[in-house]
Design an enzyme around this catalytic site. Structure first.
Site, PDB file in Angstrom:
ATOM      1  N   ILE A  33      -3.110  -3.267   6.978  1.00 26.32           N
ATOM      2  CA  ILE A  33      -1.788  -2.865   6.067  1.00 26.32           C
ATOM      3  C   ILE A  33      -0.668  -2.236   6.977  1.00 26.32           C
ATOM      4  O   ILE A  33      -0.472  -1.007   7.005  1.00 26.32           O
ATOM      5  CB  ILE A  33      -2.314  -1.770   4.786  1.00 26.32           C
ATOM      6  CG1 ILE A  33      -3.200  -0.699   5.360  1.00 26.32           C
ATOM      7  CG2 ILE A  33      -2.688  -2.720   3.907  1.00 26.32           C
ATOM      8  CD1 ILE A  33      -3.177   0.292   4.395  1.00 26.32           C
TER       9      ILE A  33
ATOM     10  N   ASN B  66       3.981  -9.404  12.086  1.00 24.65           N
ATOM     11  CA  ASN B  66       2.800  -9.159  11.686  1.00 24.65           C
ATOM     12  C   ASN B  66       1.942  -9.889  10.654  1.00 24.65           C
ATOM     13  O   ASN B  66       0.746  -9.698  10.610  1.00 24.65           O
ATOM     14  CB  ASN B  66       2.671  -7.351  11.392  1.00 24.65           C
ATOM     15  CG  ASN B  66       3.208  -6.579  12.476  1.00 24.65           C
ATOM     16  OD1 ASN B  66       3.216  -6.865  13.563  1.00 24.65           O
ATOM     17  ND2 ASN B  66       3.912  -5.434  11.920  1.00 24.65           N
TER      18      ASN B  66
ATOM     19  N   HIS C 106      -7.662   9.612  -1.654  1.00 27.67           N
ATOM     20  CA  HIS C 106      -7.082   9.277  -0.605  1.00 27.67           C
ATOM     21  C   HIS C 106      -7.779   9.933   0.690  1.00 27.67           C
ATOM     22  O   HIS C 106      -8.075   9.203   1.482  1.00 27.67           O
ATOM     23  CB  HIS C 106      -5.612  10.152  -0.606  1.00 27.67           C
ATOM     24  CG  HIS C 106      -4.778   9.738   0.422  1.00 27.67           C
ATOM     25  ND1 HIS C 106      -3.272   9.677   0.217  1.00 27.67           N
ATOM     26  CD2 HIS C 106      -4.731   9.235   1.582  1.00 27.67           C
ATOM     27  CE1 HIS C 106      -2.757   9.333   0.927  1.00 27.67           C
ATOM     28  NE2 HIS C 106      -3.427   8.956   2.112  1.00 27.67           N
TER      29      HIS C 106
ATOM     30  N   LEU D  95      -2.442  -0.617  13.961  1.00 23.24           N
ATOM     31  CA  LEU D  95      -1.844  -0.618  15.502  1.00 23.24           C
ATOM     32  C   LEU D  95      -1.761   0.832  16.187  1.00 23.24           C
ATOM     33  O   LEU D  95      -1.031   1.017  17.059  1.00 23.24           O
ATOM     34  CB  LEU D  95      -0.372  -1.022  15.342  1.00 23.24           C
ATOM     35  CG  LEU D  95      -0.082  -2.269  14.484  1.00 23.24           C
ATOM     36  CD1 LEU D  95       1.598  -2.754  14.476  1.00 23.24           C
ATOM     37  CD2 LEU D  95      -0.878  -3.384  15.182  1.00 23.24           C
TER      38      LEU D  95
ATOM     39  N   ASP E  69       0.722  -1.245  -0.148  1.00 29.11           N
ATOM     40  CA  ASP E  69       0.034  -0.040  -0.010  1.00 29.11           C
ATOM     41  C   ASP E  69       0.813   1.303   0.129  1.00 29.11           C
ATOM     42  O   ASP E  69       1.527   1.427   0.985  1.00 29.11           O
ATOM     43  CB  ASP E  69      -0.971   0.031   1.360  1.00 29.11           C
ATOM     44  CG  ASP E  69      -1.847   1.278   1.319  1.00 29.11           C
ATOM     45  OD1 ASP E  69      -2.866   1.045   0.757  1.00 29.11           O
ATOM     46  OD2 ASP E  69      -1.457   2.156   1.949  1.00 29.11           O
TER      47      ASP E  69
ATOM     48  N   LYS F 221       2.610  -0.829   8.949  1.00 32.13           N
ATOM     49  CA  LYS F 221       3.990  -0.613   8.574  1.00 32.13           C
ATOM     50  C   LYS F 221       4.877  -1.069   9.530  1.00 32.13           C
ATOM     51  O   LYS F 221       4.455  -0.975  10.761  1.00 32.13           O
ATOM     52  CB  LYS F 221       3.776   0.803   8.439  1.00 32.13           C
ATOM     53  CG  LYS F 221       5.207   1.599   8.065  1.00 32.13           C
ATOM     54  CD  LYS F 221       5.834   2.234   9.352  1.00 32.13           C
ATOM     55  CE  LYS F 221       7.272   2.935   8.870  1.00 32.13           C
ATOM     56  NZ  LYS F 221       7.834   3.466   9.969  1.00 32.13           N
TER      57      LYS F 221
ATOM     58  N   TYR G 133       2.962   9.694  -0.278  1.00 33.92           N
ATOM     59  CA  TYR G 133       4.067   9.065   0.484  1.00 33.92           C
ATOM     60  C   TYR G 133       5.499   9.255  -0.209  1.00 33.92           C
ATOM     61  O   TYR G 133       6.411   9.198   0.499  1.00 33.92           O
ATOM     62  CB  TYR G 133       3.951   7.639   0.731  1.00 33.92           C
ATOM     63  CG  TYR G 133       2.521   7.342   1.333  1.00 33.92           C
ATOM     64  CD1 TYR G 133       1.923   8.170   1.971  1.00 33.92           C
ATOM     65  CD2 TYR G 133       2.289   5.912   1.566  1.00 33.92           C
ATOM     66  CE1 TYR G 133       0.564   7.866   2.396  1.00 33.92           C
ATOM     67  CE2 TYR G 133       0.875   5.609   1.953  1.00 33.92           C
ATOM     68  CZ  TYR G 133       0.344   6.369   2.529  1.00 33.92           C
ATOM     69  OH  TYR G 133      -1.052   5.925   3.097  1.00 33.92           O
TER      70      TYR G 133
ATOM     71  N   LYS H  11      -2.800   5.955  -4.171  1.00 34.80           N
ATOM     72  CA  LYS H  11      -3.865   6.877  -4.056  1.00 34.80           C
ATOM     73  C   LYS H  11      -3.557   8.097  -4.780  1.00 34.80           C
ATOM     74  O   LYS H  11      -2.607   8.447  -4.609  1.00 34.80           O
ATOM     75  CB  LYS H  11      -3.883   7.052  -2.371  1.00 34.80           C
ATOM     76  CG  LYS H  11      -3.922   5.559  -1.544  1.00 34.80           C
ATOM     77  CD  LYS H  11      -4.107   5.929  -0.021  1.00 34.80           C
ATOM     78  CE  LYS H  11      -3.741   4.663   0.521  1.00 34.80           C
ATOM     79  NZ  LYS H  11      -2.332   4.502   0.879  1.00 34.80           N
TER      80      LYS H  11
ATOM     81  N   ARG I  94       9.502  -7.601  12.616  1.00 38.92           N
ATOM     82  CA  ARG I  94       8.178  -6.945  12.951  1.00 38.92           C
ATOM     83  C   ARG I  94       7.539  -7.417  11.897  1.00 38.92           C
ATOM     84  O   ARG I  94       6.311  -7.648  11.907  1.00 38.92           O
ATOM     85  CB  ARG I  94       8.402  -5.481  13.109  1.00 38.92           C
ATOM     86  CG  ARG I  94       8.742  -4.992  14.503  1.00 38.92           C
ATOM     87  CD  ARG I  94       8.778  -3.407  14.823  1.00 38.92           C
ATOM     88  NE  ARG I  94       9.121  -3.286  16.280  1.00 38.92           N
ATOM     89  CZ  ARG I  94       9.220  -2.133  16.469  1.00 38.92           C
ATOM     90  NH1 ARG I  94       9.065  -1.047  15.805  1.00 38.92           N
ATOM     91  NH2 ARG I  94       9.620  -2.052  17.686  1.00 38.92           N
TER      92      ARG I  94
END
Ligand code: NDP
Length: 277
Positions: free
Chosen positions: A232, A244, A112, A194, A45, A234, A50, A79, A240
């Site tokens: 999704i 996840n 977005h 999270l 994603d 990060k 970004y 997006k 990690r």
């Protein structure tokens, strides 16, 4: 290990678990996305906002060339940013994203934010419908839309958004919005699953996670999975990412689900869709 697949209203299949790259610095994106693909993630994603679509595209193209993945098994989302809303600007924004990604087609393109002050999201979505009809994108959807925005959009569009990507985690459970999605066949996808890491110190979740002998991150992600919500998260390390992704296969018990349901505080860690844009 692979992620379960969910079916979108377009007929396309989307991995339930993905890897999000918001705030992944451009110079690290290629390496982290490669690590995510090696871990088993097939949904990536990103977004024009970004500033790391190039790194995503580079990692994806290299992984295909190296035989690690097939393009058909990948699901790449991007997006359109708020300053590119409007019919012609949106088409141009899509072309710019695709040039940065260096891919032939996109799996999912999202508006977005609704940016209600601009009042351009319906016009923007018409451009998205054209991109879908032209085969440039496999599915189209929205992000951060409230029921009021979706209702207006549905009035004059022929394609129901496949996805609404919204903030969701145990402190913001999005009950009414998810009910709206279920009624219209829209998949809920959770961003900041999270709560940007803040959730991981919640004492009640810590207690539950300890009981189950999993991490709080895994507990939150299992909870989303068991609700049929795509997530999704990060993460910036292979450990990690793996944690996840490699979730316990067993569904959470109704008792655990009921205890998490009590933690809803309707609390955002991100922006309010009424005010962005
Ligand atoms: P997340 O809820 O995914 O949290 C990410 C944070 O949690 C990072 O600080 C990360 O640390 C930490 N973390 C991740 N996994 C673990 C773990 N197992 N143990 C401990 N800490 C962990 O927040 P994001 O805001 O990044 O949301 C995820 C994705 O959602 C974004 O990357 C983006 O793709 C999307 N998004 C979409 C938005 C939209 O408007 N549509 C808005 C915001 C996000 P570290 O990185 O140091 O490993």
């Amino acid at each position: 290990m692979t992620s379960p697949l969910l079916t979108l209203n377009s007929g396309a299949r989307i991995p339930a678990q993905g890897y999000g790259v918001y705030k992944v610095p451009p110079q690290q994106t290629r390496t982290l996305v490669r690590q995510a693909l090696e871990t088993g993630y097939r949904l990536i994603d990103t977004a024009a906002f970004y500033l790391n679509e190039e790194g995503v595209g580079q990692a994806v193209r290299e992984a295909i060339a190296d035989g690690l993945v097939n393009r058909e098994d990948l699901f790449i989302t991007s997006k359109l940013w708020n300053d590119q809303q409007g019919y012609h600007k949106a088409l141009h924004g899509f072309d710019e994203s695709m040039a940065r990604l260096g891919l032939d087609y996109l799996d999912l393109f999202l508006i977005h934010w609704p940016a209600p002050q601009q009042d351009l999201y319906r016009e923007t979505y018409q451009a998205f419908e054209k991109l879908l009809a032209d085969g440039r994108v496999r599915a189209i959807g929205v992000s951060n839309f409230l029921p009021e925005h979706l209702e207006r959009l549905l009035q004059d569009s022929s394609v129901i958004p496949a996805v609404n990507q919204v903030e969701m985690h145990p402190w913001l459970q999005q009950g009414p919005l998810r009910a709206f999605h279920a009624q219209h066949g829209i998949l809920t996808q959770a961003w900041s699953p999270l709560a940007r890491g803040k959730l991981l110190e919640d004492p009640q979740l810590l207690c539950l996670a300890q009981e189950l002998q999993i991490s709080v991150a895994q507990l939150a992600l299992c909870w989303l999975r068991d609700l049929g919500v795509s997530a999704i998260p990060k993460a910036s390390s292979p450990e990690r990412m793996k944690q996840n992704f490699e979730l316990p296969a067993e569904a959470l018990s109704p008792q655990i689900l009921a205890r998490i349901a009590q933690l809803d505080r309707h609390q955002r860690v991100g922006s309010d869709p009424r005010t962005v844009g």
